[in-house]
Design a protein around this motif. Structure first.
Motif, PDB file in Angstrom:
ATOM      1  N   GLN A 228     -20.170  21.076 -32.788  1.00  0.00           N
ATOM      2  CA  GLN A 228     -20.797  22.193 -31.973  1.00  0.00           C
ATOM      3  C   GLN A 228     -20.406  22.059 -30.391  1.00  0.00           C
ATOM      4  O   GLN A 228     -20.451  22.914 -29.828  1.00  0.00           O
ATOM      5  CB  GLN A 228     -22.105  22.235 -32.179  1.00  0.00           C
ATOM      6  N   LEU A 229     -20.058  20.916 -29.908  1.00  0.00           N
ATOM      7  CA  LEU A 229     -19.728  20.642 -28.817  1.00  0.00           C
ATOM      8  C   LEU A 229     -18.354  21.024 -28.404  1.00  0.00           C
ATOM      9  O   LEU A 229     -17.881  20.998 -27.111  1.00  0.00           O
ATOM     10  CB  LEU A 229     -20.122  19.127 -28.213  1.00  0.00           C
ATOM     11  N   GLU A 230     -17.704  21.152 -29.473  1.00  0.00           N
ATOM     12  CA  GLU A 230     -16.124  21.322 -29.107  1.00  0.00           C
ATOM     13  C   GLU A 230     -15.781  22.459 -28.039  1.00  0.00           C
ATOM     14  O   GLU A 230     -15.008  22.575 -27.320  1.00  0.00           O
ATOM     15  CB  GLU A 230     -15.152  21.496 -30.342  1.00  0.00           C
ATOM     16  N   ARG A 231     -16.586  23.256 -28.176  1.00  0.00           N
ATOM     17  CA  ARG A 231     -16.546  24.630 -27.355  1.00  0.00           C
ATOM     18  C   ARG A 231     -16.726  24.582 -25.799  1.00  0.00           C
ATOM     19  O   ARG A 231     -16.170  25.134 -25.191  1.00  0.00           O
ATOM     20  CB  ARG A 231     -17.250  26.072 -27.911  1.00  0.00           C
ATOM     21  N   PHE A 232     -17.165  23.404 -25.393  1.00  0.00           N
ATOM     22  CA  PHE A 232     -17.397  22.879 -24.099  1.00  0.00           C
ATOM     23  C   PHE A 232     -16.308  22.027 -23.645  1.00  0.00           C
ATOM     24  O   PHE A 232     -15.946  21.927 -22.505  1.00  0.00           O
ATOM     25  CB  PHE A 232     -18.692  22.143 -23.819  1.00  0.00           C
ATOM     26  N   MET A 233     -15.767  21.364 -24.657  1.00  0.00           N
ATOM     27  CA  MET A 233     -14.811  20.346 -24.412  1.00  0.00           C
ATOM     28  C   MET A 233     -13.396  20.847 -24.552  1.00  0.00           C
ATOM     29  O   MET A 233     -12.495  20.545 -25.382  1.00  0.00           O
ATOM     30  CB  MET A 233     -14.889  19.102 -25.560  1.00  0.00           C
ATOM     31  N   THR A 234     -13.146  21.756 -23.756  1.00  0.00           N
ATOM     32  CA  THR A 234     -11.636  22.425 -23.716  1.00  0.00           C
ATOM     33  C   THR A 234     -11.063  22.007 -22.364  1.00  0.00           C
ATOM     34  O   THR A 234     -11.797  21.843 -21.678  1.00  0.00           O
ATOM     35  CB  THR A 234     -11.943  23.969 -24.170  1.00  0.00           C
ATOM     36  N   SER A 235      -9.941  22.166 -22.754  1.00  0.00           N
ATOM     37  CA  SER A 235      -8.879  21.913 -21.506  1.00  0.00           C
ATOM     38  C   SER A 235      -9.349  22.425 -20.142  1.00  0.00           C
ATOM     39  O   SER A 235      -9.895  23.657 -20.162  1.00  0.00           O
ATOM     40  CB  SER A 235      -7.459  22.544 -21.975  1.00  0.00           C
ATOM     41  N   GLN A 236      -9.348  22.072 -18.880  1.00  0.00           N
ATOM     42  CA  GLN A 236      -9.549  22.369 -17.831  1.00  0.00           C
ATOM     43  C   GLN A 236     -11.109  22.428 -17.433  1.00  0.00           C
ATOM     44  O   GLN A 236     -11.198  22.421 -16.345  1.00  0.00           O
ATOM     45  CB  GLN A 236      -8.988  23.804 -17.556  1.00  0.00           C
ATOM     46  N   ASN A 237     -11.837  22.037 -18.376  1.00  0.00           N
ATOM     47  CA  ASN A 237     -13.173  21.872 -18.217  1.00  0.00           C
ATOM     48  C   ASN A 237     -13.641  20.519 -17.737  1.00  0.00           C
ATOM     49  O   ASN A 237     -13.020  19.466 -18.186  1.00  0.00           O
ATOM     50  CB  ASN A 237     -14.119  22.279 -19.620  1.00  0.00           C
ATOM     51  N   THR A 238     -14.520  20.467 -16.980  1.00  0.00           N
ATOM     52  CA  THR A 238     -15.031  19.101 -16.245  1.00  0.00           C
ATOM     53  C   THR A 238     -16.601  18.969 -16.797  1.00  0.00           C
ATOM     54  O   THR A 238     -17.306  19.801 -16.404  1.00  0.00           O
ATOM     55  CB  THR A 238     -14.932  18.827 -14.769  1.00  0.00           C
ATOM     56  N   VAL A 239     -16.808  17.743 -17.370  1.00  0.00           N
ATOM     57  CA  VAL A 239     -18.239  17.824 -17.972  1.00  0.00           C
ATOM     58  C   VAL A 239     -19.000  16.292 -17.439  1.00  0.00           C
ATOM     59  O   VAL A 239     -18.100  15.446 -17.227  1.00  0.00           O
ATOM     60  CB  VAL A 239     -18.201  17.540 -19.478  1.00  0.00           C
ATOM     61  N   VAL A 240     -20.264  16.327 -16.830  1.00  0.00           N
ATOM     62  CA  VAL A 240     -20.837  15.306 -16.598  1.00  0.00           C
ATOM     63  C   VAL A 240     -22.025  15.110 -17.519  1.00  0.00           C
ATOM     64  O   VAL A 240     -22.614  15.910 -18.039  1.00  0.00           O
ATOM     65  CB  VAL A 240     -21.323  15.363 -15.020  1.00  0.00           C
ATOM     66  N   PHE A 241     -22.380  13.787 -17.624  1.00  0.00           N
ATOM     67  CA  PHE A 241     -23.602  13.533 -18.604  1.00  0.00           C
ATOM     68  C   PHE A 241     -24.719  12.835 -17.861  1.00  0.00           C
ATOM     69  O   PHE A 241     -24.528  11.969 -16.745  1.00  0.00           O
ATOM     70  CB  PHE A 241     -23.200  12.308 -19.453  1.00  0.00           C
ATOM     71  N   LEU A 242     -25.836  13.401 -17.913  1.00  0.00           N
ATOM     72  CA  LEU A 242     -27.055  13.038 -17.233  1.00  0.00           C
ATOM     73  C   LEU A 242     -28.127  12.533 -18.447  1.00  0.00           C
ATOM     74  O   LEU A 242     -28.017  12.995 -19.599  1.00  0.00           O
ATOM     75  CB  LEU A 242     -27.981  14.168 -16.542  1.00  0.00           C
ATOM     76  N   GLY A 243     -28.778  11.356 -18.117  1.00  0.00           N
ATOM     77  CA  GLY A 243     -29.779  11.035 -18.848  1.00  0.00           C
ATOM     78  C   GLY A 243     -30.151   9.583 -18.439  1.00  0.00           C
ATOM     79  O   GLY A 243     -29.561   8.833 -18.059  1.00  0.00           O
ATOM     80  N   SER A 244     -31.396   9.211 -18.959  1.00  0.00           N
ATOM     81  CA  SER A 244     -31.617   7.712 -18.610  1.00  0.00           C
ATOM     82  C   SER A 244     -30.862   6.656 -19.286  1.00  0.00           C
ATOM     83  O   SER A 244     -30.233   7.045 -20.252  1.00  0.00           O
ATOM     84  CB  SER A 244     -33.196   7.523 -19.193  1.00  0.00           C
TER      85      SER A 244
END
Ligand code: GDP
Ligand code: ZN
Length: 363
Positions: free
Chosen positions: A190-206
């Motif tokens: 389900q995360l693949e649609r965010f994980m596409t070319s030209q996108n940048t993702v950051v991860f937050l969490g304890s």
């Protein structure tokens, strides 16, 4: 030749006039004075132009991981960063380190990540599920200019998580929520649609929620150190020198910087204010507004300890927690400024998000 568009350098950043001999680049690593920048010619070392240090009013003016910059490219030595392109999104924290302190007049904030599209907010399903913390992360994410996505991790460890999903969907309207497991790979598709070319993702969490493990699972590669290793040497944790902006095989970029890992501390700090409101109140009564509560005349804290209205042990406790939360002396001033700053940003972002809904088609 590297196509910088693969690093997210899309039209929206190409607003700056390109001076003769200059090329664009994206900051992939920030060290004390040295930056690593990816350009069409590959990754190069870069430094700031000298005049930057005189002009900079806040640490905000310094390049951060994810920034698009304009470089005077030097084939044989360090290139020179002459300009930072306007940021589309950013995370900042108060600058405790004194980074560039000699140069910067007022250090209000230090940007720790810039120009990301999605903010993955991780909370583990098996331990310490806290809806308020998640909601606060969502606020921080909206304020940053990115789009929050909540990921409930370690789904393999619980039988049923419908209640948690329901709770978040009910309280965080418009925010997507997924239960995932890096171990069983459940939900990752389900995360693949965010994980596409030209996108940048950051991860937050304890710490311990599974950020590194999830990045590795999504990357299909061990690019992050998982906590077991770090726990042996917790000091080494903030000094790991792995790349801070990584381009995965699927074309998505992930930003993970030591500063990002400390963002979660805001919760602790603001939470402290609630738990120790008596102390906060007392310190407002000190004669000097910048009282350090050690030996200043007119210190309300010391007076309260002396007449036992404040238990010495409680004060010690507070100091200890405060230390852990990296509370600074001017914390309340910082928080006030941060709130004002974010209010402005939020306003700006609301306008932008409206535009984003139409043009980007994802949301
Ligand atoms: P971080 O501090 O957020 O980067 O967390 P890590 O990725 O280092 O993971 C912390 C611990 O949780 C490690 O022992 C991982 O093996 C474990 N872990 C991470 N993801 C999962 C998962 O999906 N399922 C299970 N069962 N354990 C996980
Ligand atoms: Zn005092």
């Amino acid at each position: 030749m590297i196509d910088l568009r693969n690093y997210g350098y899309t039209e929206q950043y190409q607003t700056e006039e390109m001076p003769e001999g200059c090329i664009p680049g994206r900051v992939t690593e920030v060290h004390r004075e040295l930056f690593k920048v990816i350009t069409e010619f590959g990754e190069c070392n870069a430094r700031m132009k000298g005049s930057f240090y005189n002009k900079a009013d806040t640490a905000e003016d310094f390049p951060a991981v994810g920034d698009f910059v304009i470089l005077r490219y030097n084939e044989i030595g360090d290139s020179q960063i002459t300009k930072i392109c306007p940021r589309r999104s950013k995370f900042s924290r108060p600058d405790y380190s004194g980074h560039a302190a000699g140069y910067v007049k007022t250090i209000l904030e230090q940007v720790v990540a810039a120009n990301f599209d999605y903010v993955f907010i991780l909370a583990s399903l098996n331990y310490d599920f806290n809806i308020n913390r998640i909601l606060r992360y969502i606020t921080v994410a909206w304020e940053s200019g990115g789009t929050p996505v909540v990921l409930l991790t370690k789904a393999d460890l619980v039988e049923d998580y419908t209640e948690q999903l329901r709770l978040i969907r009910e309280q965080a309207i418009g925010v997507e929520v997924y239960a995932v497991s890096a171990k069983s790979k459940e939900g990752l598709k389900q995360l693949e649609r965010f994980m596409t070319s030209q996108n940048t993702v950051v991860f937050l969490g304890s710490s311990g929620v599974g950020k590194s493990t999830l990045v590795n699972a999504l990357a299909g590669d061990d690019i992050m150190e998982v906590n077991q290793i770090r726990q042996d040497d917790s000091k080494g944790r903030h000094t790991t020198t792995h790349r801070q902006l990584i381009l995965l095989n699927n074309g998505v970029m992930v930003i993970d910087t030591p500063g990002m890992r400390e963002l979660g501390m805001w919760d602790v700090e603001e939470g402290l204010g609630d738990t120790f409101s008596d102390i906060a109140e007392l310190s407002n009564q000190c004669r000097f507004s910048d009282c350090t509560h050690r030996n200043e005349p007119g210190c309300a804290i010391q007076a309260a300890i002396a007449d036992h209205t404040l238990e010495g042990s409680r004060w010690k406790n507070y100091l200890q927690l405060k230390g852990e939360a990296r509370f600074t002396e001017d914390k309340s001033a910082y928080l006030r400024e941060k709130r004002e700053f974010f209010k402005k940003l939020e306003k700006a972002n609301r306008t932008k998000q409206k535009v984003g809904v139409i043009s980007d088609g994802v949301r």
